[in-house]
Design an enzyme around this catalytic site. Structure first.
Site, PDB file in Angstrom:
ATOM      1  N   VAL A 179       0.627  -1.382   0.003  1.00  0.00           N
ATOM      2  CA  VAL A 179       0.016   0.030  -0.062  1.00  0.00           C
ATOM      3  C   VAL A 179       0.960   1.252   0.032  1.00  0.00           C
ATOM      4  CG1 VAL A 179      -1.835   1.378   1.245  1.00  0.00           C
ATOM      5  CG2 VAL A 179      -1.799  -1.353   1.300  1.00  0.00           C
ATOM      6  N   THR A 180       0.951   2.039  -1.204  1.00  0.00           N
ATOM      7  CA  THR A 180       1.624   3.123  -1.281  1.00  0.00           C
ATOM      8  C   THR A 180       0.941   4.302  -1.815  1.00  0.00           C
ATOM      9  OG1 THR A 180       2.790   3.023  -3.333  1.00  0.00           O
ATOM     10  CG2 THR A 180       3.832   1.893  -1.390  1.00  0.00           C
ATOM     11  N   VAL A 181       1.212   5.452  -1.602  1.00  0.00           N
ATOM     12  CA  VAL A 181       0.785   6.659  -2.427  1.00  0.00           C
ATOM     13  C   VAL A 181       1.911   7.535  -2.648  1.00  0.00           C
ATOM     14  CG1 VAL A 181      -0.484   8.717  -2.580  1.00  0.00           C
ATOM     15  CG2 VAL A 181      -1.689   6.788  -1.508  1.00  0.00           C
TER      16      VAL A 181
ATOM     17  N   ARG B 148      -2.776  12.869   0.126  1.00  0.00           N
ATOM     18  CA  ARG B 148      -4.214  13.588   0.706  1.00  0.00           C
ATOM     19  C   ARG B 148      -5.079  14.007  -0.467  1.00  0.00           C
ATOM     20  NH1 ARG B 148      -2.759  13.776   5.655  1.00  0.00           N
ATOM     21  NH2 ARG B 148      -0.809  14.203   6.412  1.00  0.00           N
ATOM     22  N   ARG B 149      -5.126  13.292  -1.647  1.00  0.00           N
ATOM     23  CA  ARG B 149      -6.366  13.349  -2.424  1.00  0.00           C
ATOM     24  C   ARG B 149      -7.223  12.307  -2.427  1.00  0.00           C
ATOM     25  NH1 ARG B 149      -2.750  15.293  -7.787  1.00  0.00           N
ATOM     26  NH2 ARG B 149      -1.066  16.367  -6.795  1.00  0.00           N
ATOM     27  N   GLY B 150      -7.283  11.482  -1.709  1.00  0.00           N
ATOM     28  CA  GLY B 150      -8.341  10.274  -1.343  1.00  0.00           C
ATOM     29  C   GLY B 150      -7.907   9.065  -2.006  1.00  0.00           C
ATOM     30  N   LEU B 151      -6.621   8.884  -2.323  1.00  0.00           N
ATOM     31  CA  LEU B 151      -6.376   7.541  -3.253  1.00  0.00           C
ATOM     32  C   LEU B 151      -6.414   6.307  -2.292  1.00  0.00           C
ATOM     33  CD1 LEU B 151      -3.461   9.048  -5.445  1.00  0.00           C
ATOM     34  CD2 LEU B 151      -5.782   9.018  -5.968  1.00  0.00           C
ATOM     35  N   LEU B 152      -5.852   6.262  -1.152  1.00  0.00           N
ATOM     36  CA  LEU B 152      -5.834   5.301  -0.380  1.00  0.00           C
ATOM     37  C   LEU B 152      -7.223   4.982  -0.176  1.00  0.00           C
ATOM     38  CD1 LEU B 152      -4.780   3.168   1.420  1.00  0.00           C
ATOM     39  CD2 LEU B 152      -4.294   4.769   3.278  1.00  0.00           C
TER      40      LEU B 152
ATOM     41  N   TYR C  46      -4.793   3.257   9.646  1.00  0.00           N
ATOM     42  CA  TYR C  46      -5.753   2.340   9.326  1.00  0.00           C
ATOM     43  C   TYR C  46      -6.736   2.345  10.081  1.00  0.00           C
ATOM     44  CZ  TYR C  46      -2.249   1.074   5.851  1.00  0.00           C
ATOM     45  OH  TYR C  46      -1.431   1.019   4.568  1.00  0.00           O
TER      46      TYR C  46
ATOM     47  N   PHE D 173       4.141  -9.171   5.821  1.00  0.00           N
ATOM     48  CA  PHE D 173       3.595  -9.773   4.408  1.00  0.00           C
ATOM     49  C   PHE D 173       3.172  -8.478   3.829  1.00  0.00           C
ATOM     50  CE2 PHE D 173       0.363 -10.159   7.830  1.00  0.00           C
ATOM     51  CZ  PHE D 173      -0.916  -9.292   7.156  1.00  0.00           C
TER      52      PHE D 173
END
Length: 422
Positions: free
Chosen positions: A92-94, A100-104, A133, A422
């Site tokens: 999981v990366t941005v 802070r653009r809602g991608l996650l 999370y 993992f």
């Protein structure tokens, strides 16, 4: 193929096809701040060995991948020895330019419902940072601890393994042959442990060597019981350090695995008896590990790392609650709040001491406890206390004594532990 967008309408979320795996992996490595990634690194990256079509997501600004997310199944041991197929969330990366653009949030909103549709009752992940999370419904379900041991202060005498057992040095081939069966026995007895792919053993023993990881062959030790069965494994490295003609060699444990208490005690005693060793670093261990109390002077073991490790998010409340066993019989009505709508509802649990035998149904009865799904994740494997969460205001106790009743049902005698990244 469906496409979604984050709050920035110019960034598109889509499933990644096989011809896009290499660029996706490079973006993932960039997100983890690795700038010197070669094509060989990418070819041998762990993610490249477990890409499942439809479960690899990328966020794209034009042709450039700026966000990564993937999931894969893992078998999770739950209290009582039940096995539950979990959705493991990883990679999981941005990219820093697109935070802070809602991608996650967009990737979670796409990935988690799909897991539930596949019958995966929980999702699990290793959180790089604590604050991220919880807002997606995950709670810290296992914790981990590392000790540094001052070996001369341990006050350990000569040790003879009981019942004719023995410790032998081994080579990588022997470990690859014996390790999978040993791990399968171990993980079925430890809530929070997960299944391993076969190539895990190749990486751990140098059969597969990612170029960006410097490899130095470790020592391997196997514990065998009187019948010759392998009950324990220790993988360790020792640095050759001397000061003024005196050995100060540190021993670092890379992996330790024991299917019986006898194997665990024997391997720790062996490790603390290696010649010239002045300091032993345990590696990440369960927070209630036996090691400190194994020593003649438990103060010789100093905690150097302690923190949350595997986080868990319940996706299907009835399936998750039925999979595990409980310390005693009893019933509770739980009101679960889930803004994503995956676990939202009121559920009546009639608990059984046998895995898979509990009854869980939706109900209109008054709730005993109300909580967010993230608190349910923290409680699920038996590590967290409902009484403690109620004291923090994270659980609402609607029936007096219900939090204590929940602890009596759900908590485990030994703390759950996940030894795997993992």
């Amino acid at each position: 193929m469906s496409h979604d967008r984050g709050r920035d309408g110019g960034v598109e979320l889509r499933a990644v096809e096989k011809d896009g795996y290499a660029a996706w992996t490079r973006a993932c490595q960039t997100g983890f701040l690795r700038s010197d990634v070669t094509d060989e690194d990418i070819a041998l990256a762990p993610s490249m060995r477990e890409m499942i079509p439809g479960r690899v997501l990328g966020a794209y600004d034009g042709d450039r991948c700026v966000g990564t997310f993937r999931t894969f199944p893992r078998e999770l041991t739950v209290p009582g020895g039940g096995l539950l197929t979990a959705c493991a969330v990883s990679s999981v990366t941005v990219t820093a330019t697109h935070r802070r653009r809602g991608l996650l949030g967009a990737m979670m909103s796409r990935g988690l419902p799909g897991a539930r549709e596949r019958g995966e009752a929980v999702a699990i992940l290793i959180a790089a940072e604590y604050p991220i999370y919880g807002r997606f419904g995950f709670g810290p379900a296992t914790w981990t601890t590392e000790w540094t041991v001052d070996v001369p202060r341990t006050q350990l005498g000569r040790y003879e393994p009981p019942g004719g057992g023995r410790v032998d040095l081994a080579d990588a081939a022997e470990v690859r042959a014996a390790g999978p069966a040993l791990h399968d026995r171990f993980r079925r007895a430890v809530p929070g442990a997960i299944s391993r792919r076969e190539d895990w053993w190749q990486v751990a023993t140098g059969g597969i060597r990612p170029p960006h990881r410097q490899w130095k062959e470790p020592f391997y030790a196997l514990y065998r019981d009187a019948s010759g069965r392998v009950d324990g494994l220790l993988v360790y490295a020792v640095e050759d350090v001397w000061e003024g003609k005196l050995p100060q060699c540190p021993l670092t444990v890379r992996h330790a695995l024991a299917a019986t208490p006898e194997a665990e005690r024997a391997l720790w005693h062996f490790a603390l008896s290696v010649d010239w060793t002045a300091k032993l670093v345990t590696g990440l261990r369960p927070p209630d590990d036996v090691l400190p109390l194994l020593l003649g002077d438990p103060r010789a073991a100093r905690v150097t790392t302690h923190g949350d490790y595997m986080w868990l998010r319940v996706l299907d409340v009835p399936a998750a609650l039925r999979a595990r066993s409980y310390a005693t019989t009893g019933s509770l009505v739980l009101q679960i709040h889930d803004k994503a709508g995956l676990a939202n509802g009121r559920y009546e649990l009639t608990a059984s001491t046998e895995p898979g035998a509990s009854e869980v149904r939706t109900t209109t009865r008054d709730a005993d406890l109300a909580m967010d799904v993230r608190e349910l994740g923290a409680l699920y494997l038996g590590d967290e206390s409902a009484v403690r969460l109620a004291a923090l205001g994270r659980i609402e106790e609607l029936t007096p004594g219900a939090a204590a009743r929940a602890d009596l049902l759900a908590r485990t005698s030994r703390r759950p532990w996940c030894p795997d990244m993992f």
